[in-house]
Structures are given as structure tokens and as C-alpha cells.
Scaffold this motif. Structure first.
Motif, PDB file in Angstrom:
ATOM      1  N   SER A 188       2.686  -3.065   2.464  1.00 43.19           N
ATOM      2  CA  SER A 188       3.710  -2.166   3.009  1.00 43.19           C
ATOM      3  C   SER A 188       4.163  -2.676   4.371  1.00 43.19           C
ATOM      4  N   ASP A 233       9.788  -1.259 -14.297  1.00 46.70           N
ATOM      5  CA  ASP A 233      10.869  -1.817 -13.475  1.00 46.70           C
ATOM      6  C   ASP A 233      12.117  -2.076 -14.323  1.00 46.70           C
ATOM      7  N   ILE A 244       7.540   2.272   1.318  1.00 47.88           N
ATOM      8  CA  ILE A 244       7.714   1.364   0.177  1.00 47.88           C
ATOM      9  C   ILE A 244       6.498   0.468   0.062  1.00 47.88           C
ATOM     10  N   GLU A 284       5.008  -2.727  -1.996  1.00 50.47           N
ATOM     11  CA  GLU A 284       5.509  -3.855  -2.789  1.00 50.47           C
ATOM     12  C   GLU A 284       4.370  -4.777  -3.191  1.00 50.47           C
ATOM     13  N   ARG A 285       4.697  -5.661  -4.161  1.00 55.21           N
ATOM     14  CA  ARG A 285       3.751  -6.700  -4.563  1.00 55.21           C
ATOM     15  C   ARG A 285       4.022  -7.951  -3.719  1.00 55.21           C
ATOM     16  N   PHE A 316      -1.114  -5.330  -3.005  1.00 58.72           N
ATOM     17  CA  PHE A 316       0.021  -4.510  -2.590  1.00 58.72           C
ATOM     18  C   PHE A 316       0.203  -4.668  -1.081  1.00 58.72           C
ATOM     19  N   GLN A 367       4.238 -11.827  -2.832  1.00 56.75           N
ATOM     20  CA  GLN A 367       4.377 -12.999  -3.697  1.00 56.75           C
ATOM     21  C   GLN A 367       3.104 -13.837  -3.696  1.00 56.75           C
TER      22      GLN A 367
END
Length: 538
Positions: free
Chosen positions: A32, A471, A18, A20-21, A30, A23
Motif C-alpha cells: 500500500s 479483475d 488501495i 496492490e500486488r 501486497f 511486481q
């Protein structure tokens, strides 16, 4: 996998990877957490696993660097020159930027609002209306063929109660002493409606036999209520391709066809003088009545016929129903009925939305000062405006209860998120107007000059639009869009404060004007997807 093949990491069945971005932008574009999942099986620390994985990564050309941070995240950072190129990509795409081919022309129906025409729309209906219309905008931009539909419940017990209530009010307006039905509609709007009918028809309906008069006043009353509902929705910028009549299911045979399929599949039984759908055979807790002992079909029976029409006659691949939270218990039996009709239940998606509480600051508002009834959607639109209504209705996930602060919605300050986002667009428009007044041609601007942190941060926010749309189209959660709009507005306001756009440096001015124009394209697109205006001035 490469590390395992080289023997650097133990060979095990790897979990899903996976990306993800993060925060915090300081952690890259990105990230992982794969190493955290593998550490125990590898009998190594997550940080050590992350370092081993990073050594064998084959990176796409857009990635500048990979970093490993405690406790074991692998972070990826985009190349600055690639980011700058995206300004040109946005400018070249124009209004189509962000559009996707996710749906590949798949036929989707979204049915929403569908309030009984027995009273004016309230703010709960407004929330469902905005959720539905925004979702359809996004699905259409994501490559789906979308049809918007309002299901008109124009038969059944509630319509009977409405009709008899209206007939009683009509007689009262003409001086007759008549008692309202015990389960009647007592709102003041019913008196207004009756008076309107009196002004148009006088006492003509009293000269008809009672049942004929009741039938006639039902037709008149429902037509007027639907006209009011359509006008409220038009004001809210919500439209539909089709207004589907429940009554037509019985007049055109869909009800009989759907019942025949259930009967043929062995899902129908008669007992206690009623006809039942044996949903327990499909895993439900209890069976459900289709036809009452008095011979009248239930709302559930109508819904089955309606979905037979959607899937088997009109051939929608996916049907999305947006219902109020009070319909939550209806979902499992509806899914069971879909399965009994021979349709994959996964083709039916149901979104339920929670109640809306109106407030004026700390005070909860329940009744209209004008009418004494529950506050109507029209009153809220009139007071705070369409854009504020739409943004606020979208600003929480559908399954969260919502507080709608009327006073905050009217504030012309950054405390009001609607104002904050639209003011960003107005600022953009004012900069572009100034450039036009000074006859600055920035078409040949060099975007490679955009190198400061506020500029690159803004570009990073701009390029999130396609991802946000994907999304939303995948999860059916349009509340991500106002969050994105606020993040984008924040990035632009920050850029505006730290980077003078039109300056003595001609080359940098032209580069920054390109960035401002790209920001206008993306922010305007975001606002329009939400059904809001993109103001040129505020």
C-alpha cells in the motif's frame, strides 16, 4: 484510523486505501502506498507515516509480517504455512477452483462479431470473436448468467449491394455480359459463390422476373454466407446461444415500439424530409437521422430498436457490445438513445477493439496468395491453428493495435508464448503419467514439506487465479488472462528445473506431486477459459 484515535497521527480525511500486488515478490505479496498520499497533509515524511500506520495495523491470520520500505510503502507478506494449505484448497476444489459468485446470477448479454454477411470473416473479426467468447467464459465462471449473441445485419444498403453484386456475378457465370454495380463487392469469393449457386440451380433464376430473381438470390447468398461464417466461428471454438435477425425488429414490432417511446419523450423531430433523433437535448454534439428522406431507417434506428428488445423485452441487466474501432463514434449517440428509452446508460458496456496487422516476421501481409483477396480468418486458422489464434488475439488489450506474426505463432520454441504455456501443461502431464506408471499414491502427501523458494513462488502464482478472474470480470479486460498464463508457466518451468519431483525422498515426492497436480488444475482451467486445449503431450 487507530493511529489517529491515539493521537499519533493528525486527524484528516483519509484517501481511499488501495492495496496492490507488487511486481517484485521480494517486496511482499501486497503493498500500500497510503503513506505517500498522507505525508503532505500530516506534515511528516512518507516513511514516518508508514511506520506509524504499521504499528497500529490489525492483521488477518494469513499475514506473516509487515515491512516498511522507502519511500513509504507498507508491504505485507503471506505466511508460508497458509500458502502451503492452498495446495489442498486447490486440489479439493478441482475444476471449480477460481469460480466466483461475483455476478450472483445477474443476467448479462454479450453481443460480439456481428459481421455483415457480405463476405468471409477476416482476422479483425477473429479478434472480436475471441475477446467475446473468452469474456463470456470468465463472466459465467464469476457467477453471471451469460447469453452470447450474434446480430445478423440482413437488411439495408450493404445487403442491397451484396445482392446486386451476386446477381451480376451469377449472370456472368451463365455467359451474360453484365456490369458489376459501382459500389458492388468485387472479391473473388463472390465469383465462387455465384458458381456454387449455378451448380445447384443452373439458370433457373434467370427465368424469374428480375426483382423476384434478386430476392431469391439474396436469400440463397445470405444463407450461404452465414453458413460460412458459422463454420469459421465453430473452427475458432466460438458459439452463440442466439443469432438475432435485424429484419425481425421490423417484422415483430420492436422498431415501432422503440420509436414510439422516443416520440413520446419528445426526442424525435421531422425536418429536411427526414426523421431525426434530437440527441443534442441529451448533451450530444449533433442530432442523428433515424429515417432517411427516402423512408428507409438508418442502422442507428435498427440499433435503438435492438437495444429496446435487449433491455425492455428480454430484461438483460447488463448488455456488453464488442465492436470494431470503426464504431467508436457510434458510442455516445447509442448511450444517449439508451437514456431516451428510459434505461440507465451504465447498463450498456461497449468494448471496442483495434485493427490487426498480419506479419510474416518483418513483412506485412495484406493479400492472400490463394485468392488475391484480403486474407480470411479461415486461412489464418488453417495455417497456425486454433490455440495460437486464440492466445494471440487475446494477448493485447482491446484498445491496442495488434501485430499478429504468423511465423512466430507456428514456432515450436519458448519464443512462442502459446507453445511456452502449453508446454508447461504437457510437462505437468508427463510427470503425473510417470507417477501413475510407478504407482505412486500421493493422496496423503504432506504439503507442509513444500518449503523452497521455487515451490512457494509457484503456489503464490497458483492462488492468483481467482483474483485475476475477478479483475477481468470487473474491468471486462480478458487480456489479463494470457499474461497470467505466461507468469504461471514461468513459475512452473522454474520449479521444474530446480526441484526434482519424483526422487528417492518418498515424502517429498508425494508433497511435490500434490503441487504438480494443483498446477495442472489451475493451468488447465486458465487454458480452457481462453478456449484453448491443455495438451497432455507435445
Amino acid at each position: 484510523l487507530a493511529a489517529q484515535q491515539q493521537g499519533t497521527l493528525v486527524t484528516i480525511l483519509s484517501p481511499e486505501v488501495i492495496i496492490e500486488r507488487p511486481q517484485n515478490l521480494e517486496h511482499g505479496d501486497f503493498a500500500s502506498g497510503l503513506a505517500l498520499k498522507l505525508a503532505r497533509s500530516m506534515k511528516m515524511s512518507p516513511l514516518a507515516v508508514a511506520h506509524k500506520i504499521s504499528e497500529y495495523l490489525s492483521l488477518p491470520p494469513e499475514i506473516d509480517k509487515v515491512s516498511v520500505v522507502s519511500p513509504g510503502f507498507i508491504n505485507f507478506t503471506l505466511r508460508d504455512d497458509w500458502l502451503k494449505e492452498q495446495v489442498e484448497v486447490i486440489l479439493n476444489a478441482g475444476e471449480s477452483y477460481g469460480n466466483l459468485d461475483l455476478g450472483k446470477g445477474s443476467l448479462v448479454q454479450v453481443e460480439f462479431v456481428s459481421a455483415n454477411p457480405t463476405g468471409p470473416l477476416h482476422v479483425g473479426h477473429g479478434r472480436g470473436a475471441v475477446l467475446g467468447s473468452t469474456l463470456t467464459n470468465i463472466l459465467a465462471a464469476a457467477g453471471y448468467l451469460v447469453e452470447k449473441e450474434y446480430y445478423v445485419n440482413n437488411m439495408g444498403a450493404q445487403i442491397d449491394n451484396f445482392t446486386r453484386s451476386l446477381y451480376a456475378r451469377y449472370q456472368q457465370c451463365l455467359g451474360r455480359e453484365v456490369t458489376m454495380p459501382s459500389e458492388g463487392y468485387l472479391g473473388n469469393y463472390m465469383i465462387d459463390l455465384a458458381q456454387e449457386i449455378v451448380s445447384e440451380y443452373g439458370n433457373k433464376l434467370l427465368n424469374l422476373p428480375q426483382e423476384e430473381a434478386i430476392t431469391k438470390i439474396s436469400e440463397i447468398g445470405l444463407e450461404k454466407m452465414m453458413a460460412g461464417i458459422k463454420e469459421d466461428l465453430r473452427l475458432l471454438r466460438v458459439d452463440f446461444e442466439r443469432w438475432f435477425s435485424e429484419r425481425s425488429l421490423y417484422e415483430e414490432g420492436q422498431y415501432n415500439k422503440a420509436m414510439a417511446i422516443l416520440q413520446g419523450g419528445g426526442y424525435v423531430a421531422k425536418r429536411e424530409n427526414a426523421i431525426w433523433f434530437e440527441s443534442t437535448s441529451l448533451g450530444e454534439d449533433k442530432d442523428n437521422v433515424l429515417v432517411r428522406s427516402d423512408g428507409s431507417p438508418t442502422y442507428f434506428a435498427s440499433d435503438i430498436a435492438y437495444h429496446y428488445n435487449k433491455f425492455m423485452e428480454r430484461r438483460f441487466h447488463t448488455v456488453i457490445n464488442i465492436w470494431g474501432a470503426d464504431h467508436q463514434g457510434h458510442i455516445p449517440r447509442m448511450k444517449a438513445a439508451i437514456r431516451a428509452l428510459g434505461i440507465d446508460p451504465e447498463q450498456l458496456k461497449i468494448i471496442t477493439y483495434q485493427l490487426v496487422t498480419l506479419r510474416r516476421g518483418e513483412e506485412i501481409v495484406k493479400l492472400s496468395k490463394r485468392s488475391g483477396d484480403i486474407i480470411s480468418l479461415r486461412e489464418v486458422i488453417d495455417e497456425v491453428g486454433v490455440d495460437a489464434c486464440r492466445f494471440i488475439f487475446l494477448s493485447r488489450s482491446a484498445d491496442s493495435q495488434m501485430d499478429f506474426d504468423i511465423e512466430l505463432a507456428k514456432k515450436q520454441s519458448v519464443e512462442n508464448p502459446v507453445y511456452y504455456v502449453q508446454y508447461a501443461h504437457a510437462r505437468i502431464a508427463s510427470i503425473l503419467r510417470l507417477a501413475e506408471q510407478r504407482v505412486i499414491d500421493y493422496s496423503q502427501g504432506d504439503v507442509s514439506l513444500l518449503s523452497t523458494e521455487p515451490e512457494l513462488t509457484l503456489i503464490r502464482r497458483l492462488i492468483l487465479l481467482p483474483e485475476s478472474m475477478e479483475d477481468i470480470a470487473t474491468t471486462l479486460q480478458p487480456h489479463y488472462l494470457p499474461y497470467y498464463a505466461q507468469d504461471l508457466a514461468t513459475a512452473f518451468h522454474s520449479f521444474y528445473k530446480q526441484c526434482r519431483v519424483i526422487s528417492q525422498n518418498e515424502a517429498l515426492t508425494k508433497a511435490r506431486l500434490k503441487l504438480v497436480k494443483a498446477s495442472q488444475i489451475v493451468l488447465a482451467k486458465t487454458l480452457h477459459l481462453m478456449g484453448m486445449t491443455a495438451p497432455e503431450k507435445m
